[in-house]
Design an enzyme around this catalytic site. Structure first.
Site, PDB file in Angstrom:
ATOM      1  N   ASP A 609     -18.692  20.285  -4.426  1.00 28.56           N
ATOM      2  CA  ASP A 609     -17.410  20.931  -4.724  1.00 28.56           C
ATOM      3  C   ASP A 609     -17.563  21.784  -5.981  1.00 28.56           C
ATOM      4  O   ASP A 609     -18.148  21.354  -6.973  1.00 28.56           O
ATOM      5  CB  ASP A 609     -16.352  19.829  -4.938  1.00 28.56           C
ATOM      6  N   HIS A 622      -8.379  36.120  -7.170  1.00 34.21           N
ATOM      7  CA  HIS A 622      -8.727  35.470  -5.912  1.00 34.21           C
ATOM      8  C   HIS A 622      -9.958  36.095  -5.265  1.00 34.21           C
ATOM      9  O   HIS A 622     -10.793  35.411  -4.661  1.00 34.21           O
ATOM     10  CB  HIS A 622      -7.527  35.572  -4.970  1.00 34.21           C
ATOM     11  N   GLU A 652     -13.113  24.984  -1.372  1.00 35.26           N
ATOM     12  CA  GLU A 652     -14.345  25.216  -2.132  1.00 35.26           C
ATOM     13  C   GLU A 652     -15.268  24.004  -2.057  1.00 35.26           C
ATOM     14  O   GLU A 652     -16.009  23.720  -2.969  1.00 35.26           O
ATOM     15  CB  GLU A 652     -14.050  25.590  -3.583  1.00 35.26           C
ATOM     16  N   ARG A 672     -32.103  22.039  -8.113  1.00 38.34           N
ATOM     17  CA  ARG A 672     -32.660  23.384  -8.329  1.00 38.34           C
ATOM     18  C   ARG A 672     -31.648  24.447  -7.934  1.00 38.34           C
ATOM     19  O   ARG A 672     -31.567  25.503  -8.566  1.00 38.34           O
ATOM     20  CB  ARG A 672     -33.960  23.562  -7.531  1.00 38.34           C
TER      21      ARG A 672
HETATM   22  P1  GH3 Z   1     -12.404  20.432  -9.685  1.00 36.56           P
HETATM   23  O1  GH3 Z   1     -13.466  20.834 -10.646  1.00 36.56           O
HETATM   24  O2  GH3 Z   1     -11.823  19.095 -10.001  1.00 36.56           O
HETATM   25  O3  GH3 Z   1     -12.848  20.522  -8.279  1.00 36.56           O
HETATM   26  O4  GH3 Z   1     -11.216  21.463  -9.871  1.00 36.56           O
HETATM   27  P2  GH3 Z   1     -10.842  22.643  -8.920  1.00 36.56           P
HETATM   28  O5  GH3 Z   1      -9.946  23.566  -9.635  1.00 36.56           O
HETATM   29  O6  GH3 Z   1     -12.061  23.243  -8.400  1.00 36.56           O
HETATM   30  O7  GH3 Z   1     -10.121  21.884  -7.719  1.00 36.56           O
HETATM   31  P3  GH3 Z   1      -8.760  22.095  -6.982  1.00 36.56           P
HETATM   32  O8  GH3 Z   1      -8.897  21.314  -5.710  1.00 36.56           O
HETATM   33  O9  GH3 Z   1      -7.641  21.735  -7.875  1.00 36.56           O
HETATM   34  O10 GH3 Z   1      -8.656  23.626  -6.647  1.00 36.56           O
HETATM   35  C1  GH3 Z   1      -9.301  24.215  -5.582  1.00 36.56           C
HETATM   36  C2  GH3 Z   1      -8.833  25.619  -5.456  1.00 36.56           C
HETATM   37  O11 GH3 Z   1      -9.627  26.348  -4.534  1.00 36.56           O
HETATM   38  C3  GH3 Z   1      -7.426  25.721  -4.962  1.00 36.56           C
HETATM   39  C4  GH3 Z   1      -7.430  26.802  -3.898  1.00 36.56           C
HETATM   40  O12 GH3 Z   1      -6.489  27.814  -4.162  1.00 36.56           O
HETATM   41  C5  GH3 Z   1      -8.813  27.382  -4.060  1.00 36.56           C
HETATM   42  N1  GH3 Z   1      -9.324  27.861  -2.794  1.00 36.56           N
HETATM   43  C6  GH3 Z   1      -9.442  27.193  -1.640  1.00 36.56           C
HETATM   44  N2  GH3 Z   1      -9.955  27.985  -0.686  1.00 36.56           N
HETATM   45  C7  GH3 Z   1     -10.152  29.211  -1.237  1.00 36.56           C
HETATM   46  C8  GH3 Z   1     -10.654  30.464  -0.750  1.00 36.56           C
HETATM   47  O13 GH3 Z   1     -11.037  30.619   0.410  1.00 36.56           O
HETATM   48  N3  GH3 Z   1     -10.719  31.497  -1.614  1.00 36.56           N
HETATM   49  C9  GH3 Z   1     -10.343  31.349  -2.923  1.00 36.56           C
HETATM   50  N4  GH3 Z   1     -10.462  32.422  -3.717  1.00 36.56           N
HETATM   51  N5  GH3 Z   1      -9.833  30.204  -3.391  1.00 36.56           N
HETATM   52  C10 GH3 Z   1      -9.758  29.145  -2.580  1.00 36.56           C
HETATM   53 MG    MG Z   2     -13.318  22.154  -7.119  1.00 32.90          MG
HETATM   54 MG    MG Z   3     -11.519  20.742  -4.411  1.00 31.98          MG
END
Ligand code: GH3
Ligand code: MG
Ligand code: MG
Length: 734
Positions: A609, A622, A652, A672
């Site tokens: 992640d 974004h 993500e 790596r």
């Molecule tokens: P952590 O280190 O704990 O994982 O924090 P985080 O911010 O990475 O985790 P969180 O789950 O709070 O946020 C994930 C974000 O990823 C929220 C969502 O808007 C974003 N996201 C999900 N899919 C996509 C995508 O396809 N494109 C983009 N740009 N953002 C995305």
């Molecule tokens: Mg994350």
């Molecule tokens: Mg996440």
């Protein structure tokens, strides 16, 4: 025409379906349930057909067939099979027990009637009115029908033997001279394919004398009063192939003569003297005709390009070998089940390897790790896989004894296989065959299943020239094994093969879940509606009429391949990252798990992640976030081995599975990747620079879980620990 049919079946329900169909077509049906009394009534009433069910009141259906065949070889039989049997069963029942047709339950009422009637269809008169004829084809085809090959041919001793056209009655005009270079070909054959075909025709015409000689030798050798059935079968096979390839080459008169010869050579114990005379005459006629064909081609000089096309390197899999010493030419089988033909491009390390890789379309690469130069080999591997189109190029490493056994660097660089120096040719061959078959994407792979070796060679030439990898299989009974090994994108399937029908091969293939979506194109000499229906009923996608016309074949194969690939990509791949979608990943993971269970293999699994991704989106936009995801996807694709599974789990989050490797090894390999990612400078929407990291949790099969649910749950737990411990790390224990 009304026929007298016996139905031996105990199942009332089934009979209430079948009897009206048969009676509706004007036949008389007599039902029996006792095998014993049926034997008597068959002898007395001599029915036109006996349909035998799976189980009679006193004997099973197959037992009854064996019994009746001990004294009666001629009564026409059909079998209603309740279950799917193995191919050996089919071979035995159709060949040895001379059963004309096997029906599978559930019976499809729309097909059943026409299929029964087809058992008496006189196919000697050419295709029925209204069906397409192929330009230049002689309408004397004795091609067999939907049933067993022997069913279309009268059995010895039957009174209904239709007149076989005399050898001399075949119109000479049927053997139109072959298209001469420059002349408009029969169909819109592309010039390249046409030239290839011409060269192939010449090559084939040269081989004619020895082919006919072979048949002649067998005929001279056998004891005329009691010919060895095996020898006769071989002679018949040779005549059959001569027929097929002659037609494919447009030598129609020769094809017709070969067909008559094939017919005369049918496996009979008591061939009459006049039948032997027919055979002798047939061989003489074929010899004369083949001489005429050969002479026509004598003066034709193929160009260098045509000769090259005849043995196209493009049909071979190309392997780059980066080794200190040049490899001796591997002499590998070019067809059959011995493997995919290979072209090996040897280059010494240090030379312009990447340039070579760009010039040639590679299917795999093998790199030697020289003492003290491990990093060179790994770097080269990474660079190769960074080239466009090569992100899943299968890689292998050759190493010396003194190598240090750290597999994590090698798996990170993508090595699927290691071979130790010095190695034998067999070891190398095996390693390369493995590499080629694990290639996903890349060049399209076609499997052609046909017992006629000349015909498959022609197809290999035609498709090979279009850049496809083609493998020929001459033994249809091996199809499942070969599919597993070769994993083709498309299968061309002959209908008439010794011992089994292509339709039954297709059903067998379709009955395994894995090959449900494989495009299958039948190659058939039959153009009638019934055969076409049977092709689709058996699960085929398309059919082509033999002799196959090149341009049409190429076009249909290409269309099918493109369609299948697009469909697969759309279904399985995430557009942004190019990785497997959750569903496709789960399917592949289940397959990996059962394979690992079966063979007692390890594998490791990781959930990954991106750290603070929400902040990336919020701070840099974004679109910048999407660029990060795309980059991570690309990195994961380019690293690791072709056979490793990599998917986008959602948002993500990514998921990875590493075949045969434990988490301790893969933790270092994944680390790596993490190091590489840390160094990447991303650009925000306003041009600002930033970096990202990820966290991951990792588990082993079977130590950390024995099903996919538990494994994923445990890696998620460890991912959470990684996050809690400050992110930017890979956790492999709780
Ligand atoms: P952590 O280190 O704990 O994982 O924090 P985080 O911010 O990475 O985790 P969180 O789950 O709070 O946020 C994930 C974000 O990823 C929220 C969502 O808007 C974003 N996201 C999900 N899919 C996509 C995508 O396809 N494109 C983009 N740009 N953002 C995305
Ligand atoms: Mg994350
Ligand atoms: Mg996440």
């Amino acid at each position: 025409m009304s026929k007298n049919i016996f139905l031996l079946e105990t199942d009332d329900q089934l009979c209430s379906l079948i009897v009206p169909i048969l009676e509706g077509r004007g036949h008389t049906v007599k039902r029996e349930i006792s095998g014993h009394s049926a034997l008597e009534s068959v002898k007395e009433e001599n029915p036109d057909l006996v349909i035998v069910g799976e189980q009679l009141s006193d004997i099973d259906g197959v037992g009854w067939i064996i019994k009746i065949r001990q004294t009666d070889r001629t009564t026409k039989l059909a079998f209603l099979s309740q279950i799917w049997r193995d191919t050996e069963f089919y071979q035995q029942v159709t060949r040895e027990l001379k059963v004309s047709q096997i029906f599978h339950r559930p019976i499809k009422s729309a097909l059943f009637g026409p299929q029964i009637d087809a058992l008496w269809a006189d196919r000697r008169l050419g295709p029925p009115a209204g069906t397409a004829t192929i330009p230049g084809q002689v309408p004397v085809a004795v091609g067999a029908g939907v049933g067993d090959p022997s069913s279309a041919l009268p059995l010895p001793g039957t009174t209904s033997e239709p007149a076989v056209p005399a050898f001399s009655s075949i119109p000479l005009s049927a053997s139109m001279p072959m298209p001469i270079p420059g002349q408009t070909p029969v169909s819109s054959i592309s010039t390249l394919a046409d030239a290839t075909l011409l060269a192939f025709r010449q090559k084939f015409s040269k081989s004619l004398p020895s082919r006919i000689k072979q048949i002649g030798e067998i005929v001279d050798r056998v004891e005329r009063s009691s010919p060895d059935p095996k020898e006769m079968a071989e002679a018949r096979r040779l005549a059959h192939n001569l027929k097929g390839t002659s037609r494919s080459c447009g030598f129609d008169r020769l094809g017709a003569l070969a067909e008559l010869l094939e017919y005369s050579l049918r496996d009979m114990v008591e061939l009459q003297t006049d039948e032997w005379e027919k055979i002798d005459k047939g061989i003489q006629d074929a010899r004369k005709e083949s001489e005429r064909v050969r002479v026509q081609f004598m003066d034709y000089v193929p160009t260098a390009e045509e000769l090259q096309n005849l043995n196209p390197d493009s049909a071979k899999a190309r392997v780059l070998m980066v080794c200190q010493e040049a490899q001796p030419k591997l002499s590998l089988p070019t067809n059959g089940t011995g493997g995919i033909p290979l072209e090996i491009i040897s280059v010494p390390p240090g030379s312009d390897v990447l340039q070579k890789a760009v010039e040639k379309q590679l299917d795999a690469a093998m790199i030697e790790i020289m003492p003290g130069q491990r990093e060179y080999a790994f770097q080269l591997a990474r660079e190769l896989r960074s080239l466009p189109g090569y992100d899943n190029l299968p890689l292998g490493f050759v190493y010396d004894l003194d190598h240090d056994d750290d597999r994590s660097d090698a798996t990170h660089a993508g090595a699927s296989i290691f071979i130790e120096k010095p190695f034998s040719q067999e070891t190398l061959h095996e390693a390369l065959q493995h590499l080629i078959t694990i290639r996903e994407g890349g060049r399209s792979r076609v499997l052609i299943v046909d017992d006629d070796e000349d015909f498959t060679e022609l197809i290999c030439v035609a498709l090979g020239n279009e850049g496809m990898l083609v493998k020929a299989l001459h033994d249809p009974f091996k199809v499942i094994d070969v599919l597993e090994d070769y994993t083709p994108d498309l299968m061309l399937l002959d209908v008439m093969m010794p011992g089994i029908l292509g339709f039954d091969v297709c059903r067998k293939v379709r009955s395994s879940g894995r090959w449900q979506d494989l495009p299958i194109i039948f190659l058939t000499a039959q153009t009638d509606l019934n055969s076409r229906l049977s092709a689709f009923d058996a699960g085929g996608d398309d059919y082509l009429i033999k002799p196959v016309i090149n341009a049409e074949l190429l076009k249909r194969v290409k269309v099918r391949l493109d369609k299948a690939r697009m469909q697969r990509e759309r279904q399985d791949r995430d557009v942004l990252t190019g990785l497997l979608l959750r569903r496709a990943f789960s399917d592949s993971l289940s397959a990996l798990l059962s394979e690992s269970e079966r063979h007692n293999f390890n594998f490791s699994l990781s959930l990954l992640d991106i750290d603070h991704f929400k902040k990336v989106n919020d701070t840099y936009g974004h679109l910048a976030g999407d660029r990060v995801l795309a980059h991570v996807g690309k990195l994961l694709r380019k690293r690791f081995r072709v056979e490793d599974l990599r998917g986008r789990w959602g948002g993500e989050e990514f998921i990875l599975a590493f075949r045969h490797e434990k988490k301790e090894t893969m933790q270092r390999a994944l680390h790596r990747v993490l190091e590489e990612l840390r160094k990447v400078e991303f650009k925000g929407d306003r041009g600002e620079s930033f970096n990202v990291t990820f966290s991951a949790g990792m588990v082993n099969f079977p130590d950390d879980g024995t099903n996919t649910h538990d494994l994923i749950l445990s890696s998620d737990r460890r991912l959470y620990i990684a996050k809690k411990n400050g992110r930017d790390q890979i956790v492999i224990t709780d």
